[in-house]
Write a protein that holds these residues in place. Sequence first.
Motif, PDB file in Angstrom:
ATOM      1  N   TYR A 157       0.806  -1.215   0.000  1.00 32.45           N
ATOM      2  CA  TYR A 157       0.000   0.000   0.000  1.00 32.45           C
ATOM      3  C   TYR A 157       0.843   1.271   0.000  1.00 32.45           C
ATOM      4  CZ  TYR A 157      -3.467  -3.453   1.271  1.00 32.45           C
ATOM      5  OH  TYR A 157      -4.258  -4.572   1.285  1.00 32.45           O
ATOM      6  N   ASP A 158       2.133   1.146  -0.161  1.00 37.03           N
ATOM      7  CA  ASP A 158       3.035   2.302  -0.151  1.00 37.03           C
ATOM      8  C   ASP A 158       3.862   2.295  -1.438  1.00 37.03           C
ATOM      9  OD1 ASP A 158       4.578   4.480   0.598  1.00 37.03           O
ATOM     10  OD2 ASP A 158       5.974   3.251   1.744  1.00 37.03           O
ATOM     11  N   PHE A 159       3.292   2.877  -2.486  1.00 41.47           N
ATOM     12  CA  PHE A 159       3.954   2.920  -3.790  1.00 41.47           C
ATOM     13  C   PHE A 159       3.386   4.100  -4.572  1.00 41.47           C
ATOM     14  CE2 PHE A 159       0.301   0.207  -3.920  1.00 41.47           C
ATOM     15  CZ  PHE A 159      -0.323   0.472  -5.125  1.00 41.47           C
ATOM     16  N   PRO A 160       4.108   4.607  -5.559  1.00 41.19           N
ATOM     17  CA  PRO A 160       3.704   5.845  -6.252  1.00 41.19           C
ATOM     18  C   PRO A 160       2.335   5.797  -6.943  1.00 41.19           C
ATOM     19  CG  PRO A 160       5.954   5.267  -6.816  1.00 41.19           C
ATOM     20  CD  PRO A 160       5.403   4.123  -6.018  1.00 41.19           C
ATOM     21  N   GLU A 161       1.921   4.630  -7.430  1.00 40.31           N
ATOM     22  CA  GLU A 161       0.657   4.546  -8.175  1.00 40.31           C
ATOM     23  C   GLU A 161      -0.579   4.431  -7.276  1.00 40.31           C
ATOM     24  OE1 GLU A 161       4.014   3.027 -10.570  1.00 40.31           O
ATOM     25  OE2 GLU A 161       3.255   2.461  -8.629  1.00 40.31           O
ATOM     26  N   TYR A 162      -0.389   4.250  -5.975  1.00 40.55           N
ATOM     27  CA  TYR A 162      -1.521   4.071  -5.055  1.00 40.55           C
ATOM     28  C   TYR A 162      -2.501   5.234  -5.174  1.00 40.55           C
ATOM     29  CZ  TYR A 162      -4.270   3.204  -0.884  1.00 40.55           C
ATOM     30  OH  TYR A 162      -5.313   2.950  -0.034  1.00 40.55           O
ATOM     31  N   GLY A 163      -3.781   4.913  -5.367  1.00 41.80           N
ATOM     32  CA  GLY A 163      -4.827   5.929  -5.452  1.00 41.80           C
ATOM     33  C   GLY A 163      -5.020   6.533  -6.827  1.00 41.80           C
ATOM     34  N   ARG A 164      -4.177   6.171  -7.787  1.00 39.91           N
ATOM     35  CA  ARG A 164      -4.323   6.734  -9.138  1.00 39.91           C
ATOM     36  C   ARG A 164      -5.488   6.086  -9.870  1.00 39.91           C
ATOM     37  NH1 ARG A 164       1.062   7.104 -12.540  1.00 39.91           N
ATOM     38  NH2 ARG A 164      -0.429   8.084 -13.939  1.00 39.91           N
ATOM     39  N   GLN A 165      -6.149   6.883 -10.688  1.00 38.20           N
ATOM     40  CA  GLN A 165      -7.206   6.389 -11.547  1.00 38.20           C
ATOM     41  C   GLN A 165      -6.574   5.712 -12.765  1.00 38.20           C
ATOM     42  OE1 GLN A 165     -10.745   6.816 -11.109  1.00 38.20           O
ATOM     43  NE2 GLN A 165      -9.943   7.130  -9.064  1.00 38.20           N
ATOM     44  N   CYS A 166      -7.247   4.681 -13.264  1.00 40.42           N
ATOM     45  CA  CYS A 166      -6.746   3.999 -14.449  1.00 40.42           C
ATOM     46  C   CYS A 166      -7.925   3.501 -15.280  1.00 40.42           C
ATOM     47  CB  CYS A 166      -5.845   2.825 -14.069  1.00 40.42           C
ATOM     48  SG  CYS A 166      -6.696   1.498 -13.218  1.00 40.42           S
ATOM     49  N   GLU A 167      -7.617   3.128 -16.495  1.00 43.52           N
ATOM     50  CA  GLU A 167      -8.615   2.582 -17.401  1.00 43.52           C
ATOM     51  C   GLU A 167      -8.138   1.216 -17.870  1.00 43.52           C
ATOM     52  OE1 GLU A 167     -10.952   3.743 -21.495  1.00 43.52           O
ATOM     53  OE2 GLU A 167     -10.046   5.299 -20.257  1.00 43.52           O
ATOM     54  N   LEU A 168      -9.033   0.235 -17.826  1.00 41.06           N
ATOM     55  CA  LEU A 168      -8.696  -1.094 -18.310  1.00 41.06           C
ATOM     56  C   LEU A 168      -8.709  -1.087 -19.834  1.00 41.06           C
ATOM     57  CD1 LEU A 168     -10.929  -3.347 -16.035  1.00 41.06           C
ATOM     58  CD2 LEU A 168      -8.503  -2.885 -15.772  1.00 41.06           C
ATOM     59  N   LYS A 169      -7.739  -1.726 -20.449  1.00 37.46           N
ATOM     60  CA  LYS A 169      -7.721  -1.824 -21.904  1.00 37.46           C
ATOM     61  C   LYS A 169      -8.856  -2.721 -22.382  1.00 37.46           C
ATOM     62  CE  LYS A 169      -2.813  -0.941 -22.466  1.00 37.46           C
ATOM     63  NZ  LYS A 169      -1.518  -1.482 -22.917  1.00 37.46           N
ATOM     64  N   ARG A 219     -13.137   1.783 -15.726  1.00 36.87           N
ATOM     65  CA  ARG A 219     -12.321   2.731 -14.958  1.00 36.87           C
ATOM     66  C   ARG A 219     -12.310   2.315 -13.498  1.00 36.87           C
ATOM     67  NH1 ARG A 219     -10.397   6.835 -16.785  1.00 36.87           N
ATOM     68  NH2 ARG A 219     -10.506   8.083 -14.909  1.00 36.87           N
ATOM     69  N   GLY A 220     -11.139   2.448 -12.879  1.00 33.21           N
ATOM     70  CA  GLY A 220     -11.016   2.080 -11.482  1.00 33.21           C
ATOM     71  C   GLY A 220      -9.879   2.825 -10.811  1.00 33.21           C
ATOM     72  N   THR A 221      -9.613   2.442  -9.572  1.00 34.18           N
ATOM     73  CA  THR A 221      -8.579   3.063  -8.760  1.00 34.18           C
ATOM     74  C   THR A 221      -7.584   1.994  -8.313  1.00 34.18           C
ATOM     75  OG1 THR A 221     -10.204   4.649  -7.930  1.00 34.18           O
ATOM     76  CG2 THR A 221      -8.164   4.437  -6.675  1.00 34.18           C
ATOM     77  N   GLU A 253      -2.133  -4.161 -18.770  1.00 33.72           N
ATOM     78  CA  GLU A 253      -3.561  -4.252 -19.017  1.00 33.72           C
ATOM     79  C   GLU A 253      -4.303  -2.953 -18.703  1.00 33.72           C
ATOM     80  OE1 GLU A 253      -5.007  -8.690 -18.252  1.00 33.72           O
ATOM     81  OE2 GLU A 253      -4.133  -7.781 -16.454  1.00 33.72           O
ATOM     82  N   ILE A 254      -3.570  -1.955 -18.179  1.00 37.19           N
ATOM     83  CA  ILE A 254      -4.206  -0.699 -17.787  1.00 37.19           C
ATOM     84  C   ILE A 254      -3.472   0.498 -18.374  1.00 37.19           C
ATOM     85  CG2 ILE A 254      -5.204  -1.552 -15.638  1.00 37.19           C
ATOM     86  CD1 ILE A 254      -2.810  -0.356 -14.149  1.00 37.19           C
ATOM     87  N   ILE A 255      -4.200   1.617 -18.411  1.00 40.65           N
ATOM     88  CA  ILE A 255      -3.630   2.895 -18.836  1.00 40.65           C
ATOM     89  C   ILE A 255      -3.884   3.866 -17.689  1.00 40.65           C
ATOM     90  CG2 ILE A 255      -3.763   4.783 -20.498  1.00 40.65           C
ATOM     91  CD1 ILE A 255      -5.002   2.709 -22.451  1.00 40.65           C
ATOM     92  N   PHE A 256      -2.818   4.503 -17.191  1.00 44.17           N
ATOM     93  CA  PHE A 256      -2.967   5.479 -16.120  1.00 44.17           C
ATOM     94  C   PHE A 256      -3.434   6.813 -16.688  1.00 44.17           C
ATOM     95  CE2 PHE A 256       0.240   2.627 -14.262  1.00 44.17           C
ATOM     96  CZ  PHE A 256      -0.386   2.356 -13.064  1.00 44.17           C
ATOM     97  N   ASP A 257      -4.274   7.503 -15.895  1.00 45.53           N
ATOM     98  CA  ASP A 257      -4.741   8.850 -16.277  1.00 45.53           C
ATOM     99  C   ASP A 257      -3.652   9.859 -16.019  1.00 45.53           C
ATOM    100  OD1 ASP A 257      -7.116   7.757 -16.974  1.00 45.53           O
ATOM    101  OD2 ASP A 257      -8.200   8.466 -15.217  1.00 45.53           O
TER     102      ASP A 257
END
Length: 55
Positions: free
Chosen positions: A4-16, A24-26, A51-55
């Motif tokens: 739970y301690d990493f730079p992408e935590y909490g970022r929105q993303c889109e599934l390909k 869309r998820g978090t 499998e995902i694209i970050f916003d």
Amino acid sequence: MDEYDFPEYGRQCELKTPWRGYHRGTIVALTQRGFVVQFSSGAEIEVYEDEIIFD
């Protein structure tokens, strides 16, 4: 650094490729294989980074 301690935590993303209608998820956790994505329903799935694209 833990799951739970990493730079992408909490970022929105889109599934390909949508999962059960969700596209869309978090990012909520980091795993050995990739990330755990949480959707608005509360459902969570594990995905590979490619499998995902970050916003």
